[in-house]
Design an enzyme around this catalytic site. Structure first.
Site, mmCIF file in Angstrom:
data_model
loop_
_atom_site.group_PDB
_atom_site.id
_atom_site.type_symbol
_atom_site.label_atom_id
_atom_site.label_comp_id
_atom_site.label_asym_id
_atom_site.label_seq_id
_atom_site.Cartn_x
_atom_site.Cartn_y
_atom_site.Cartn_z
ATOM 1 N N SER A 127 0.828 -1.208 0.000
ATOM 2 C CA SER A 127 0.000 0.000 0.000
ATOM 3 C C SER A 127 0.859 1.253 0.000
ATOM 4 C CB SER A 127 -0.896 -0.010 1.246
ATOM 5 O OG SER A 127 -1.472 1.261 1.460
ATOM 6 N N TYR A 152 -1.711 -1.040 11.124
ATOM 7 C CA TYR A 152 -2.031 -1.616 9.807
ATOM 8 C C TYR A 152 -0.947 -1.246 8.806
ATOM 9 C CZ TYR A 152 -3.642 -1.598 5.065
ATOM 10 O OH TYR A 152 -3.701 -1.771 3.706
ATOM 11 N N LYS A 156 2.198 -3.491 6.674
ATOM 12 C CA LYS A 156 2.506 -3.476 5.233
ATOM 13 C C LYS A 156 4.018 -3.323 5.035
ATOM 14 C CE LYS A 156 -1.517 -3.975 3.328
ATOM 15 N NZ LYS A 156 -1.826 -5.263 2.670
HETATM 16 C C1 WQD Z 1 -9.519 9.467 1.182
HETATM 17 C C2 WQD Z 1 -9.780 10.943 1.414
HETATM 18 C C3 WQD Z 1 -10.230 11.524 3.696
HETATM 19 C C4 WQD Z 1 -14.063 9.489 4.077
HETATM 20 C C5 WQD Z 1 -7.008 4.469 3.196
HETATM 21 C C6 WQD Z 1 -5.962 3.687 3.905
HETATM 22 C C7 WQD Z 1 -5.006 3.112 2.905
HETATM 23 C C8 WQD Z 1 -5.764 2.327 1.871
HETATM 24 C C9 WQD Z 1 -6.810 3.202 1.194
HETATM 25 C C10 WQD Z 1 -5.772 0.028 2.508
HETATM 26 C C11 WQD Z 1 -9.114 11.457 2.688
HETATM 27 C C12 WQD Z 1 -11.439 11.800 2.808
HETATM 28 C C13 WQD Z 1 -12.866 9.959 3.567
HETATM 29 C C14 WQD Z 1 -15.094 10.403 4.402
HETATM 30 C C15 WQD Z 1 -13.677 12.202 3.682
HETATM 31 N N1 WQD Z 1 -6.392 1.198 2.454
HETATM 32 N N2 WQD Z 1 -12.689 11.279 3.372
HETATM 33 N N3 WQD Z 1 -14.866 11.733 4.184
HETATM 34 O O1 WQD Z 1 -7.304 7.402 4.040
HETATM 35 O O2 WQD Z 1 -6.427 7.911 1.698
HETATM 36 O O3 WQD Z 1 -6.410 5.570 2.544
HETATM 37 O O4 WQD Z 1 -7.668 3.678 2.241
HETATM 38 O O5 WQD Z 1 -4.706 -0.259 2.051
HETATM 39 O O6 WQD Z 1 -4.112 2.274 3.608
HETATM 40 O O7 WQD Z 1 -5.243 4.556 4.743
HETATM 41 O O8 WQD Z 1 -8.559 6.646 1.966
HETATM 42 O O9 WQD Z 1 -10.933 6.781 1.323
HETATM 43 O O10 WQD Z 1 -10.340 6.780 3.800
HETATM 44 O O11 WQD Z 1 -9.850 8.793 2.401
HETATM 45 O O12 WQD Z 1 -13.494 13.416 3.504
HETATM 46 O O13 WQD Z 1 -16.206 10.029 4.885
HETATM 47 O O14 WQD Z 1 -11.180 11.118 1.607
HETATM 48 O O15 WQD Z 1 -10.066 12.561 4.647
HETATM 49 O O16 WQD Z 1 -8.668 12.777 2.443
HETATM 50 P P1 WQD Z 1 -7.137 6.996 2.619
HETATM 51 P P2 WQD Z 1 -9.993 7.194 2.397
#
Ligand code: WQD
Length: 341
Positions: A127, A152, A156
């Protein structure tokens, strides 16, 4: 020539099921093994419908069981393994670190142990989280890994190192780590897609559940970041494009094309998208108005990260091709399928 068989551990999940479809359509035999702790049979049943194959072998098991893992490799001729089987909820890992270290590390070590005895090469689901908050963008495979902000993410990095050290020690195996950026979307058939349990942590499933009426309102976590529109930027990679990268990587391993014993590839589009841009694209392509508000920043979020995917483009011959619009239309179609619409 006899078909090559690929073991997909955790193959009943979101990414594993899409990879299984692409592997079968590329002419590989696939063996799926999953403990079903984080998914139900929806996606595996969807895989059978999409491929028209009712005979895809499935074994319900945990790879934390060394004897069961050894038995699987003894019972089946496995030419390569793609390892997805792991817990992946960032927040949960902070609350329950031992559960994550035990499960994610033990299962992977059992797989490597069984694979190395049989010269079976290994593809690891890594990741972009290993890059933490990058100082320079876009990130390449040489960009430094940063101390992880969650157990987590730490698993990785540790699994990458376990694979790296194993291929160095055991001449019988080679390994590839694919560092995913943000996988989103669903299969165009709307028969498989993301199935988050409970309230989605990730952005796109929260968007589609808000649009379908399961959630009241999307909170955009922070609009005061140092980015063009104040919201975080990510590299959102279509799940089918991501799945196809695994086929290209398996082909590189099985066709003996690897140049190093251990190779790492960024799997992303190379194009950043902000949360607000993604929300607007979702509204436009699906011709709807999404209920959202700006909320405080979420702990642990990085401001911006996106890939330099040129190494994967060159060495794997793989490139993301699906547009954001196609991806978000597929995500919406999947949510409507789940709602029986
Ligand atoms: C993306 C953006 C949030 C939800 C995570 C894991 C990573 C991988 C992918 C496994 C951010 C914003 C989100 C919401 C929002 N997973 N957001 N409102 O955090 O980049 O990555 O998922 O491997 O390891 O860390 O993905 O989709 O959670 O967030 O504003 O209700 O969307 O703040 O900027 P992230 P995400």
């Amino acid at each position: 020539m006899e078909k090559k068989r690929v073991l997909v551990s955790g193959g009943a999940g979101f990414i594993g099921s899409h990879v299984t479809v692409e592997l079968i359509e590329a002419g590989y035999d696939v063996l799926v093994a999953d403990d079903m702790s984080n998914c139900d049979s929806t996606c595996f049943e969807g895989v059978k419908k999409i491929t028209g194959r009712d005979d895809i072998p499935f074994v319900k098991m945990t790879f934390c069981d060394a004897a069961a893992t050894e038995k699987l490799f003894a019972d089946w001729k496995i030419d390569a393994v793609i390892h997805f089987a792991a817990f992946k909820a960032v927040g949960e890992s902070v609350a329950e670190p031992l559960k994550y270290y035990k499960n994610n590390l033990e299962s992977f070590m059992n797989v490597i142990e069984a694979a190395r005895k049989r010269g079976c090469n290994i593809l690891f689901s890594s990741s972009a989280t290993v890059y933490g908050e990058p100082d320079i963008l876009p990130v390449t495979e040489q960009s430094p890994r940063m101390p992880s902000t969650s157990p987590y993410g730490n698993t990785k990095q540790m699994c990458e190192d376990i694979l790296r050290d194993s291929v160095k020690a055991y001449s019988s195996i080679k390994g590839i780590a694919l560092r995913y950026f943000n996988p989103i979307g669903a299969h165009p058939s709307a028969l498989i897609g993301e199935l988050p349990r409970g309230v989605p942590n990730n952005l796109v499933p929260f968007i589609t559940q808000t649009a379908i009426g399961k959630r009241e309102c999307l909170s955009i976590f922070g609009n005061d970041y140092p980015t063009p529109d104040g919201t975080c930027q990510r590299d959102y990679i279509d799940i089918v494009d991501l799945a196809r990268a695994h086929v290209y990587a398996v082909r590189r391993m099985l066709d003996g094309k690897m140049e190093q014993d251990y190779e790492i590839y960024n799997v992303g589009t190379g194009t950043p998208l902000s949360v607000l841009e993604l929300v607007k694209a979702f509204e436009k392509v699906n011709n709807l108005k999404l209920n959202y508000k700006f909320a405080p920043r979420r702990d642990g979020d990085v401001t911006a990260i996106w890939a330099d995917p040129s190494l994967a483009n060159e060495k794997l011959g793989w490139k993301a091709t699906r547009t954001t619009e196609e991806t978000l239309a597929a995500a919406w179609a999947w949510e409507k399928h789940l709602a029986g619409k």
